[in-house]
Design a protein around this motif. Structure first.
Motif, short mmCIF file in Angstrom:
data_model
loop_
_atom_site.label_atom_id
_atom_site.label_comp_id
_atom_site.label_asym_id
_atom_site.label_seq_id
_atom_site.Cartn_x
_atom_site.Cartn_y
_atom_site.Cartn_z
N HIS A 184 0.79 -1.24 0.00
CA HIS A 184 0.00 0.00 0.00
C HIS A 184 0.83 1.29 0.00
CE1 HIS A 184 -3.79 -2.11 0.42
NE2 HIS A 184 -3.31 -2.82 1.43
N HIS A 185 2.13 1.17 -0.27
CA HIS A 185 3.01 2.35 -0.34
C HIS A 185 3.04 3.11 0.98
CE1 HIS A 185 2.73 2.80 -5.04
NE2 HIS A 185 2.99 1.56 -4.64
N LYS A 186 3.13 2.37 2.07
CA LYS A 186 3.14 3.01 3.39
C LYS A 186 4.40 2.59 4.17
CE LYS A 186 -0.74 5.11 2.81
NZ LYS A 186 -0.51 5.26 1.36
N TYR A 203 -3.38 2.62 -12.82
CA TYR A 203 -2.97 1.25 -13.14
C TYR A 203 -1.63 1.21 -13.87
CZ TYR A 203 -3.52 -3.65 -14.37
OH TYR A 203 -3.35 -5.01 -14.49
N GLU A 204 -1.52 1.97 -14.95
CA GLU A 204 -0.31 1.90 -15.76
C GLU A 204 0.91 2.40 -14.99
OE1 GLU A 204 -3.25 2.82 -16.92
OE2 GLU A 204 -3.52 1.06 -18.22
N ALA A 205 0.72 3.50 -14.23
CA ALA A 205 1.85 4.05 -13.46
C ALA A 205 2.32 3.06 -12.40
CB ALA A 205 1.43 5.36 -12.80
N ASN A 206 1.37 2.40 -11.72
CA ASN A 206 1.75 1.43 -10.68
C ASN A 206 2.28 0.13 -11.27
OD1 ASN A 206 1.15 2.76 -8.14
ND2 ASN A 206 -0.99 2.72 -8.77
N LEU A 207 1.87 -0.17 -12.50
CA LEU A 207 2.42 -1.35 -13.17
C LEU A 207 3.88 -1.12 -13.54
CD1 LEU A 207 1.83 -4.18 -14.39
CD2 LEU A 207 1.17 -3.01 -16.50
N ALA A 208 4.17 0.10 -13.98
CA ALA A 208 5.53 0.42 -14.39
C ALA A 208 6.46 0.63 -13.20
CB ALA A 208 5.52 1.67 -15.28
N ALA A 228 6.32 2.82 -3.57
CA ALA A 228 5.96 4.16 -3.13
C ALA A 228 6.80 5.22 -3.83
CB ALA A 228 6.13 4.27 -1.61
N GLY A 229 6.20 6.43 -3.96
CA GLY A 229 6.92 7.54 -4.54
C GLY A 229 6.75 7.69 -6.03
N ASN A 230 5.78 6.96 -6.62
CA ASN A 230 5.58 7.06 -8.07
C ASN A 230 4.53 8.10 -8.45
OD1 ASN A 230 3.21 5.84 -7.32
ND2 ASN A 230 3.51 3.97 -8.52
N GLY A 231 4.03 8.84 -7.45
CA GLY A 231 3.08 9.92 -7.74
C GLY A 231 1.64 9.50 -7.88
#
Length: 564
Positions: free
Chosen positions: A194-196, A325-330, A334-337
């Motif tokens: 969960h990016h925590k 989806y695409e940003a988290n797939l790539a 955490a920290g990917n905006g």
């Protein structure tokens, strides 16, 4: 009549004859029917209580003159035999059993009494199960084990080996005897998901929500909680226990939420509590918009992802991950905006899509440590057993890598919704994996559930008040990857038969009445699924991944190679 097997199978005429006949020798002053009731293990006890009360009433006059004399100078003797206790003179003992019966009668009268069916899931054949009769097989269509992880050999095998190594229980609370390396590893895995910075595991997500909201709001001076009107009971309970002022905003109404936030200074501590997927309607919260409002008005966000973890996003982190989806797939961490980074507190469960049991929160390290240090629901509860934690860890790790189950579940959901729409069988419109079929009457909904089970060998539980509002009773259907097209066809035919047999309302009937629960609403916008066609198509060739089991010699699920 439905509850008692004797009454249900005995003709009415025979009952009348028993009631008017001579009593048995064991009960000479009663009818034969009363004699049978006396022999019944349930009714016999009830009649015994009644006889006791009658006897007590007849002797009341003699008891009224009795007094209880206590010598205050006589020291108490802990090991002395106890004397028979007598009620205080002139006072009537409260009739507890009568009160219980009255409260239950209320539930029966308003048709909200809950009947629990005897359903036993068969791991190797799920979604098949057997009833109380092991030879009676049924197909389960309402399980929250959305992805069938409860039967995943990777999960089950890990639990078996951990059970052999560490035993059945945790040995106590985390503070005293139950803080194992497995707990820490699971919490680390969930925090990453969960990016925590940190996570904390509870015995259930009901406890996680209650403990976190009640503790957090109590520790924020002057805190106000803003709660969606359809929030889960666990969140409502946590808000009550916090004793903090609460403001309820209309379900999924961002404008109403903002209007209510404007009444409070930015400096006032605020918590906005809401869900990603609302389990009884299948509607989806406006996560991105609420995060923006939280920043603007100085609030923190509390997002319940219970019905979404494992189901959405490239790694199964939930709707918040799926929105980017695409940003988290790539860039999955955490920290990917992505909006996933913006949420302050996420709660989830290990007992639905992950197929095991337990709940958790994921947040900043300081918040998690504060809840760990102050929340009674965490401190004083025996921790989850090592085998359960190991199974949960294996399931989370597995679904971080495998999208096959998520894709198949979505395909099966789309198929079922489309077939029901063709037949005008009313489904509450939503973009998620939930298929709520509107019946609109508690008694009819129970009748439909019973008929599906007894006549069609299909198990779908009826949902009534207070889980849903009165007049919006429904059958809540949840497809899984294990439901075949033949199973779907059988379910659709069974529902079509019931709608014709009992003259249930079709979608057009609800439209003629102005709509109900989103069904038949004029000029309603078409609902688009959370999973887009592009996402499903792109995942199909890549949806089969390596099975990373926590222990050796554990086979991967069928069709999923456990390659190195």
């Amino acid at each position: 009549m439905k509850t008692c097997p004797f009454l249900s199978r005995t003709p009415v005429q025979s009952l009348r004859q028993l009631a008017s006949g001579n009593g048995a020798a064991a009960c000479p002053n009663a009818s034969a029917l009363m004699s049978k009731a006396t022999a019944c293990p349930v009714m016999g006890k009830a009649l015994g209580v009644r006889q006791h009360h009658t006897t007590s009433a007849n002797t009341q006059s003699s008891e009224a003159t009795a007094t209880v004399s206590v010598d205050p100078t006589t020291p108490s003797t802990p090991n002395a035999p106890m004397k028979s206790a007598m009620p205080v003179t002139g006072q009537t003992v409260f009739d507890y059993e009568s009160q219980y019966a009255q409260e239950l009668e209320k539930k029966h009268r308003d048709r909200s009494y809950r009947y629990f069916n005897n359903i036993n899931r068969l791991a190797k054949e799920f979604p098949a199960a057997h009833t109380g009769d092991v030879s009676n097989r049924v197909t389960v269509w309402c399980s929250n084990d959305y992805l069938g992880q409860g039967r995943n050999p990777c999960v089950v095998g890990t639990m078996k080996q951990t059970l052999d190594r560490y035993g059945a229980g945790a040995g106590g609370t985390r503070n005293i005897a139950g803080n194992a390396d497995l707990h820490l590893r699971l919490e680390s895995e969930l925090a990453d998901l969960h990016h925590k910075e940190a996570a904390l595991v509870f015995s259930s997500c009901y406890v996680a929500n209650d403990a976190t909201l009640s503790t957090l709001a109590a520790k924020l001076p002057g805190c106000v909680i803003f709660s969606d009107s359809l929030n889960h009971a666990s969140m409502i309970q946590g808000i009550r226990h916090s004793r903090a002022p609460k403001v309820i905003f209309k379900h999924n109404d961002v404008a109403d939420l903002e209007a209510k936030l404007q009444h409070y200074p930015v400096s006032t501590p605020k918590i906005i509590a809401f869900e990603s997927v609302y389990s009884m309607s299948g509607t989806v919260g406006h996560i991105r918009e609420i995060c923006q409002l939280a920043k603007q008005y100085g609030a923190i966000t509390f997002l319940d992802e219970v019905h979404a973890v494992g189901m959405y996003g490239p790694r199964g982190a939930g709707v918040a991950e799926h929105l980017d989806y695409e940003a988290n797939l790539a860039a999955p961490h955490a920290g990917n905006g992505s909006v996933l980074d913006e949420i302050d507190i996420i709660t989830g469960t290990l007992g639905k899509a992950y197929g095991v049991v337990g709940g958790y929160i994921a947040a900043s390290a300081s918040l998690v440590d504060m809840i760990r240090s102050y929340a009674p629901g965490f401190i004083f509860t025996t921790s989850l057993p090592p085998s359960v934690v190991a199974g949960s860890l294996a399931s989370v790790q597995y679904l971080k890598l495998s999208s096959k189950e998520r894709v198949m579940q979505q395909i099966n959901t789309r198929l079922l919704k489309a077939r029901l729409a063709e037949l005008q069988i009313p489904v509450v419109p939503n973009p998620s994996h939930i298929v709520p079929v509107l019946v609109g009457d508690a008694e009819l909904c129970k009748r439909a559930s019973d008929s599906l089970l007894t006549d069609h060998e299909i198990y779908v539980q009826a949902i009534n008040y207070p889980t849903v509002p009165r007049g919006e009773e429904r059958l809540r259907i949840t497809p899984t990857p294990g439901h075949t097209p033949d199973m779907t066809q059988k379910l659709v035919v069974a529902l079509a038969t019931l709608w014709k047999q009992y003259k249930f309302k079709y979608t057009q009937d609800w439209a003629n009445e102005g709509g109900k629960a989103g069904v038949g609403v004029e000029n309603a916008e078409a609902v688009k699924p959370l999973w887009t066609d592009h996402q499903l198509l792109s995942e199909i060739p890549n949806g089969i991944h390596q099975c990373h089991c926590e222990t050796q010699n554990v086979s991967a699920p069928a069709g999923i190679p456990a390659t190195a």
